[in-house]
Motif scaffolding. Structure first.
Motif, PDB file in Angstrom:
ATOM      1  N   GLY A  68      12.628  -1.182  34.031  1.00 54.71           N
ATOM      2  CA  GLY A  68      13.068  -2.534  34.375  1.00 54.71           C
ATOM      3  C   GLY A  68      12.598  -2.984  35.743  1.00 54.71           C
ATOM      4  N   HIS A 111      13.055  -7.433  32.908  1.00 53.30           N
ATOM      5  CA  HIS A 111      13.795  -6.848  31.796  1.00 53.30           C
ATOM      6  C   HIS A 111      13.309  -7.350  30.443  1.00 53.30           C
ATOM      7  N   TYR A 144       9.461  -3.433  28.893  1.00 52.07           N
ATOM      8  CA  TYR A 144      10.028  -2.235  28.266  1.00 52.07           C
ATOM      9  C   TYR A 144       8.945  -1.446  27.530  1.00 52.07           C
ATOM     10  N   ILE A 171      18.374   0.808  31.288  1.00 49.39           N
ATOM     11  CA  ILE A 171      17.873  -0.439  31.861  1.00 49.39           C
ATOM     12  C   ILE A 171      18.298  -0.450  33.328  1.00 49.39           C
ATOM     13  N   VAL A 221      21.058  -3.975  35.821  1.00 48.11           N
ATOM     14  CA  VAL A 221      21.441  -5.145  35.023  1.00 48.11           C
ATOM     15  C   VAL A 221      22.499  -5.949  35.780  1.00 48.11           C
ATOM     16  N   SER A 267      21.078 -11.048  33.418  1.00 46.80           N
ATOM     17  CA  SER A 267      19.895 -10.365  32.896  1.00 46.80           C
ATOM     18  C   SER A 267      19.648 -10.705  31.431  1.00 46.80           C
ATOM     19  N   ALA A 323      18.353  -8.863  29.432  1.00 50.41           N
ATOM     20  CA  ALA A 323      18.540  -7.631  28.660  1.00 50.41           C
ATOM     21  C   ALA A 323      19.868  -7.628  27.908  1.00 50.41           C
TER      22      ALA A 323
END
Length: 323
Positions: A98, A117, A122, A142, A145, A149, A151
């Motif tokens: 990340g 992210h 990834y 990750i 965060v 985010s 994500a």
């Protein structure tokens, strides 16, 4: 050895892990670090230091090692250690994606790491981690965060991470910033197939920054393993600069301030693994003494009184220089 086994391991130091942020790259924000590393800080010098530190950690009972793509060459150094130590099959290896390391082995870079992210980041970083750590990677998190985010909402990314989990790698996340608690609670709501996608959460918790505590307790109750980073507040709770309450507890228990700081975290019933960020074997030994520190209620109360407002704590952390 599955990652979950750390929660029930019986060795005295099993709940203390080693993070490689301080030795995987020449620059970091830990106070006093300018005196901790070899003067040249070459790749080879830090590789040797990392291998020395990992040998010492394993001999002392540590069984969790924490790296990240953004920690310079930490994954590379860890992979080198695993190759020369094929006997250490019982260690649990975690890394994070990340952030991309951008300092090019400099301590004066304008930007040391860049956050992304997205799915493309990834895919790229997962391939990089796999190339170095292969099937030794147990946990992939990750990195940092926040509630904002992508994500937390990207369904394509969630499907990628679910596939990784199906392959046998534990999927987790770390959180950072003054809204750690909100990020943790949002992560608990990320589900795939009716179950929470994440099996671990790593957060900053120490005597100065306790705001994530209730959310970490909720994560623990939901079945996640909790990892704690920055238990010494990037050096603010270690050495002569530690607050008087920490130094008084250290004197009373016959230990050092760093061990007291980590012992306070180990007292939390939800703490699964507490990370040492040691840069030397001497620091590591002192950190690991936390497992033997017995804090009484008076000193625990005095340490609890040190907690700062999250915004103030993270503003101070953001202002720390890269050494």
């Amino acid at each position: 050895m599955s990652f979950a086994r750390l929660a029930t391991a019986t060795t005295p130091t099993a709940h203390l892990g080693v993070g490689l942020a301080a030795v995987g790259r020449p620059g970091y924000i830990t106070l006093g670090r300018e005196d901790d590393l070899p003067p040249t800080r070459s790749v080879e010098a830090l590789r040797d230091r990392t291998l020395e530190l990992l040998d010492a950690a394993y001999a002392l009972g540590v069984r969790y090692i924490d790296a990240a793509r953004s920690y310079g060459r930490s994954e590379e150094f860890l992979a080198d250690w695993l190759r020369v130590r094929p006997d250490v099959r019982d260690v649990v290896v975690g890394s994070k994606w990340g952030y991309t390391y951008t300092a090019d082995w400099r301590t004066d870079a304008d930007a040391h790491e860049v956050k992304d992210h997205g799915v493309a980041a990834y895919d790229r970083q997962r391939a990089e981690s796999a190339a170095l750590l292969g099937d030794r990677l147990d946990l992939y998190q990750i990195h940092s965060v926040t509630p904002q985010s992508p994500a937390l909402t990207d369904k394509e990314l969630h499907a990628r991470l679910a596939d990784l989990a199906d392959s046998g790698v534990t999927v987790g996340l770390s959180v950072s910033g003054p809204e750690q608690a909100a990020a943790i609670r949002a992560a608990l709501d990320v589900t795939v197939g009716g179950e929470c996608l994440f099996r671990t959460v790593q957060a900053t918790y120490n005597a100065l920054e306790t705001s994530a505590g209730p959310a970490l307790a909720e994560a623990h109750d939901a079945g996640l393993t909790v990892l704690v980073k920055e238990g010494m507040a990037n050096g603010r709770l270690a050495g002569p600069q530690a607050p008087e309450a920490v130094r008084a507890a250290a004197e009373a228990t016959g230990s050092a301030p760093d061990a007291v700081a980590l012992a306070l975290v180990l007292r939390q019933p939800w703490a699964g693994v507490v990370l040492s960020g040691a840069a030397t074997s001497v620091q590591l030994v002192s950190n690991l003494h936390a497992a033997a520190v017995d804090l009484d209620e008076e000193h625990t109360a005095r340490l609890a009184a040190l907690a700062e407002e999250p915004m103030a704590y993270w503003a101070t952390r953001s202002a720390l220089p890269w050494h």
